[in-house]
Design a protein around this motif. Structure first.
Motif, mmCIF file in Angstrom:
data_model
loop_
_atom_site.group_PDB
_atom_site.id
_atom_site.type_symbol
_atom_site.label_atom_id
_atom_site.label_comp_id
_atom_site.label_asym_id
_atom_site.label_seq_id
_atom_site.Cartn_x
_atom_site.Cartn_y
_atom_site.Cartn_z
ATOM 1 N N GLY A 211 0.784 -1.218 0.000
ATOM 2 C CA GLY A 211 0.000 0.000 0.000
ATOM 3 C C GLY A 211 0.819 1.272 0.000
ATOM 4 N N LYS A 212 2.137 1.154 0.208
ATOM 5 C CA LYS A 212 2.978 2.345 0.155
ATOM 6 C C LYS A 212 3.170 2.768 -1.299
ATOM 7 N N LYS A 247 8.777 -2.992 -10.473
ATOM 8 C CA LYS A 247 8.586 -3.982 -9.417
ATOM 9 C C LYS A 247 8.932 -5.348 -9.988
ATOM 10 N N LEU A 248 9.871 -6.055 -9.348
ATOM 11 C CA LEU A 248 10.283 -7.372 -9.804
ATOM 12 C C LEU A 248 9.262 -8.421 -9.386
ATOM 13 N N LEU A 253 12.235 -4.033 -5.669
ATOM 14 C CA LEU A 253 12.214 -2.923 -6.607
ATOM 15 C C LEU A 253 13.554 -2.801 -7.306
ATOM 16 N N LEU A 254 13.521 -2.479 -8.586
ATOM 17 C CA LEU A 254 14.721 -2.186 -9.353
ATOM 18 C C LEU A 254 14.639 -0.742 -9.827
ATOM 19 N N SER A 255 15.622 0.062 -9.477
ATOM 20 C CA SER A 255 15.662 1.447 -9.931
ATOM 21 C C SER A 255 16.930 1.658 -10.735
ATOM 22 N N TRP A 256 16.886 2.688 -11.616
ATOM 23 C CA TRP A 256 18.088 3.010 -12.345
ATOM 24 C C TRP A 256 18.130 4.484 -12.724
ATOM 25 N N ASN A 264 14.373 -3.742 -1.113
ATOM 26 C CA ASN A 264 13.184 -4.358 -0.545
ATOM 27 C C ASN A 264 12.055 -3.333 -0.553
ATOM 28 N N ALA A 265 10.838 -3.846 -0.459
ATOM 29 C CA ALA A 265 9.686 -2.948 -0.493
ATOM 30 C C ALA A 265 9.647 -2.005 0.712
#
Length: 466
Positions: A211-212, A247-248, A253-256, A264-265
């Motif tokens: 929910g975040k 979102k994997l 989470l994958l950011s770039w 982690n979430a």
């Protein structure tokens, strides 16, 4: 459930509500997409604003909206014949007017600048946003319902949250940074909260399973938000803003930006590893990650271990020149208009063709074949064997999409039109009306087409009508 029987539909509506009834139709359509069910679902959707307040109007609404089709569809005729007309009811004469295409409501007007984007909400309503700093909510039939005011720059994007609320964010295309906020709106469009914290353009946001909300920005940060607008900074970049977050499959989470980061979430940083600063990233099968730049592409595991790097024979088209096929192979195309298919397990490739015109986009069809679009549209077998060219499609078509019934939807960047055609190239339908370039298009759940344009309008289309 037999929805060919009016009494069954009436009982279902009385037991539940109109939106549950429409959802039932969607389920049936997914399993058996008949023309009868498509028309029934469309009639119910266009009647929702009446039936959510007065269920007794069902017979009037269905008979009136479907009557135009009784001579064209035997199932519709049998269905309408089975409706017991309410006393003193009046039905339209057969004058060619189709109540499934409401007069004057196929054009959604109100935005004062170009429409940047739109989505269909889960209840069938339409949400749009614009360079005029507003979002607007429309009924399924195109009636204006609400104007969402508060942003002080162009609205860059919006999503519907799990609870039905709406989240939007501003994007400053003119570098004035008047508005670097996200805003939370209720289901009815009323403002609920403003998320303040970013200091530069916001690129996007998504809702997590817990929910975040996570958002990312050119200010080199990701921020994790509660629904009340409080946040935690979870990443500070080095030289470039955070360009995207996905979102994997396992919830991480994958950011770039100028590097990869895996989280982690809850915001815990798990790993960071370098990648090309201009690379585009995605998750591919077996949980591996794929990045690419102009000259090569690389495969990683989610812990940051580089598994392989493949030098590309010619520069990759960075406008989107790489997709993953359903069987796991990678298809890429280059500035010299060469196609390649790659087997990542064996690190091998084959050249498909060299053609003499530019390539704008490419999609894989559900049957495994794929379409390339450039100066012409070409159809290919899954192994890359050329099938045919569609000469009837004019100019350079971009953003080709496959509709649920297997037909192809494309927009023409020169003529401001949309085209719908069968995969064999016959039955070309041209949808004319926009007076500016088409910014986007989508297929709605009831089979209609929604498009939006630089002429400040959205339009609803029945893709089966010329």
């Amino acid at each position: 459930m037999n929805f060919h029987d009016y009494k069954t539909i009436e009982q279902r509506l009385n037991d539940t509500d109109i939106y549950t009834l429409i959802a039932d139709c969607d389920t049936i359509l997914a399993e058996n997409p008949t023309e009868f069910m498509r028309l029934l679902r469309l009639a119910l959707s266009l009647s929702a604003h009446v039936l959510e307040k007065d269920k007794s109007a069902l017979a009037h609404q269905l008979a009136g909206r479907l009557y135009h089709h009784v001579d064209k569809n035997a199932d519709i005729k049998a269905f309408v014949d089975g409706i017991i007309p309410p006393k003193n009811s009046l039905y339209p004469i057969s004058n060619g007017y189709d109540l499934l295409i409401p007069a004057g409501r196929n054009i959604l007007t109100g935005h004062e600048k170009e429409v940047k984007g739109a989505i269909e909400l889960r209840d069938g309503r339409i949400l749009s946003w614009s360079a005029d700093e507003t979002l607007r909510i429309w009924s399924n039939g195109g009636l204006p319902l609400a104007i969402l005011r508060g942003h002080e720059d162009e609205v860059g994007g919006a999503i519907e949250l799990q609870d039905g609320n709406i989240l939007s964010w501003a994007y400053d295309y003119y570098f004035t940074c008047n508005d670097v906020t996200l805003r939370l709106w209720g289901h009815d469009g009323k403002p609920l909260a403003t998320f303040i914290g970013h200091t530069d353009d916001i690129y996007g946001a998504l809702e997590l399973d817990n929910g975040k909300i996570v958002s990312w920005s050119y200010d080199k940060t990701l921020r994790l938000w509660e629904k009340d607008g409080t946040h935690t900074i979870i990443l500070t970049g080095r030289n470039y803003g955070v360009k995207n977050v996905i979102k994997l499959h396992d919830g991480r989470l994958l950011s770039w930006g100028d590097n990869f980061s895996v989280w982690n979430a809850d915001g815990t940083l798990l790993s960071t590893f370098d990648c090309p600063k201009d690379g585009v990233k995605k998750e591919i099968h077996n949980g591996r990650l794929l990045s690419w730049s102009c000259d090569n592409f690389s495969v990683w595991d989610v812990d940051g271990t580089l598994l392989s790097t493949i030098d590309h024979p010619t520069p990759i088209n960075m406008m989107g020149g790489l997709i993953q096929l359903r069987d796991g192979r990678i298809l890429s195309w280059q500035y010299d208009n060469t196609f390649w298919i790659w087997d990542l397990d064996n690190i091998s490739a084959r050249t498909l063709l060299i053609q003499n015109e530019s390539i704008a986009s490419l999609i894989e069809l559900r049957d495994g074949r794929f379409l390339s679009s450039g100066d012409k549209i070409r159809l290919w077998k899954p192994d890359g064997t050329f099938i045919k060219t569609f000469d009837r499609c004019k100019h350079s078509l971009s953003g080709i999409k496959e509709l649920r019934d297997g037909r192809i939807l494309a927009s023409d960047v020169y003529d401001n039109v949309l085209q719908v055609w069968d995969i064999d190239g016959t039955d070309l339908i041209t949808l004319v009306g926009h007076e500016g370039g088409i910014n986007g298009k989508m297929e709605l759940s009831d089979g209609r087409i929604l498009s939006w344009s630089r002429d400040n309008t959205l339009r609803l289309w029945d893709s089966h009508r010329r």
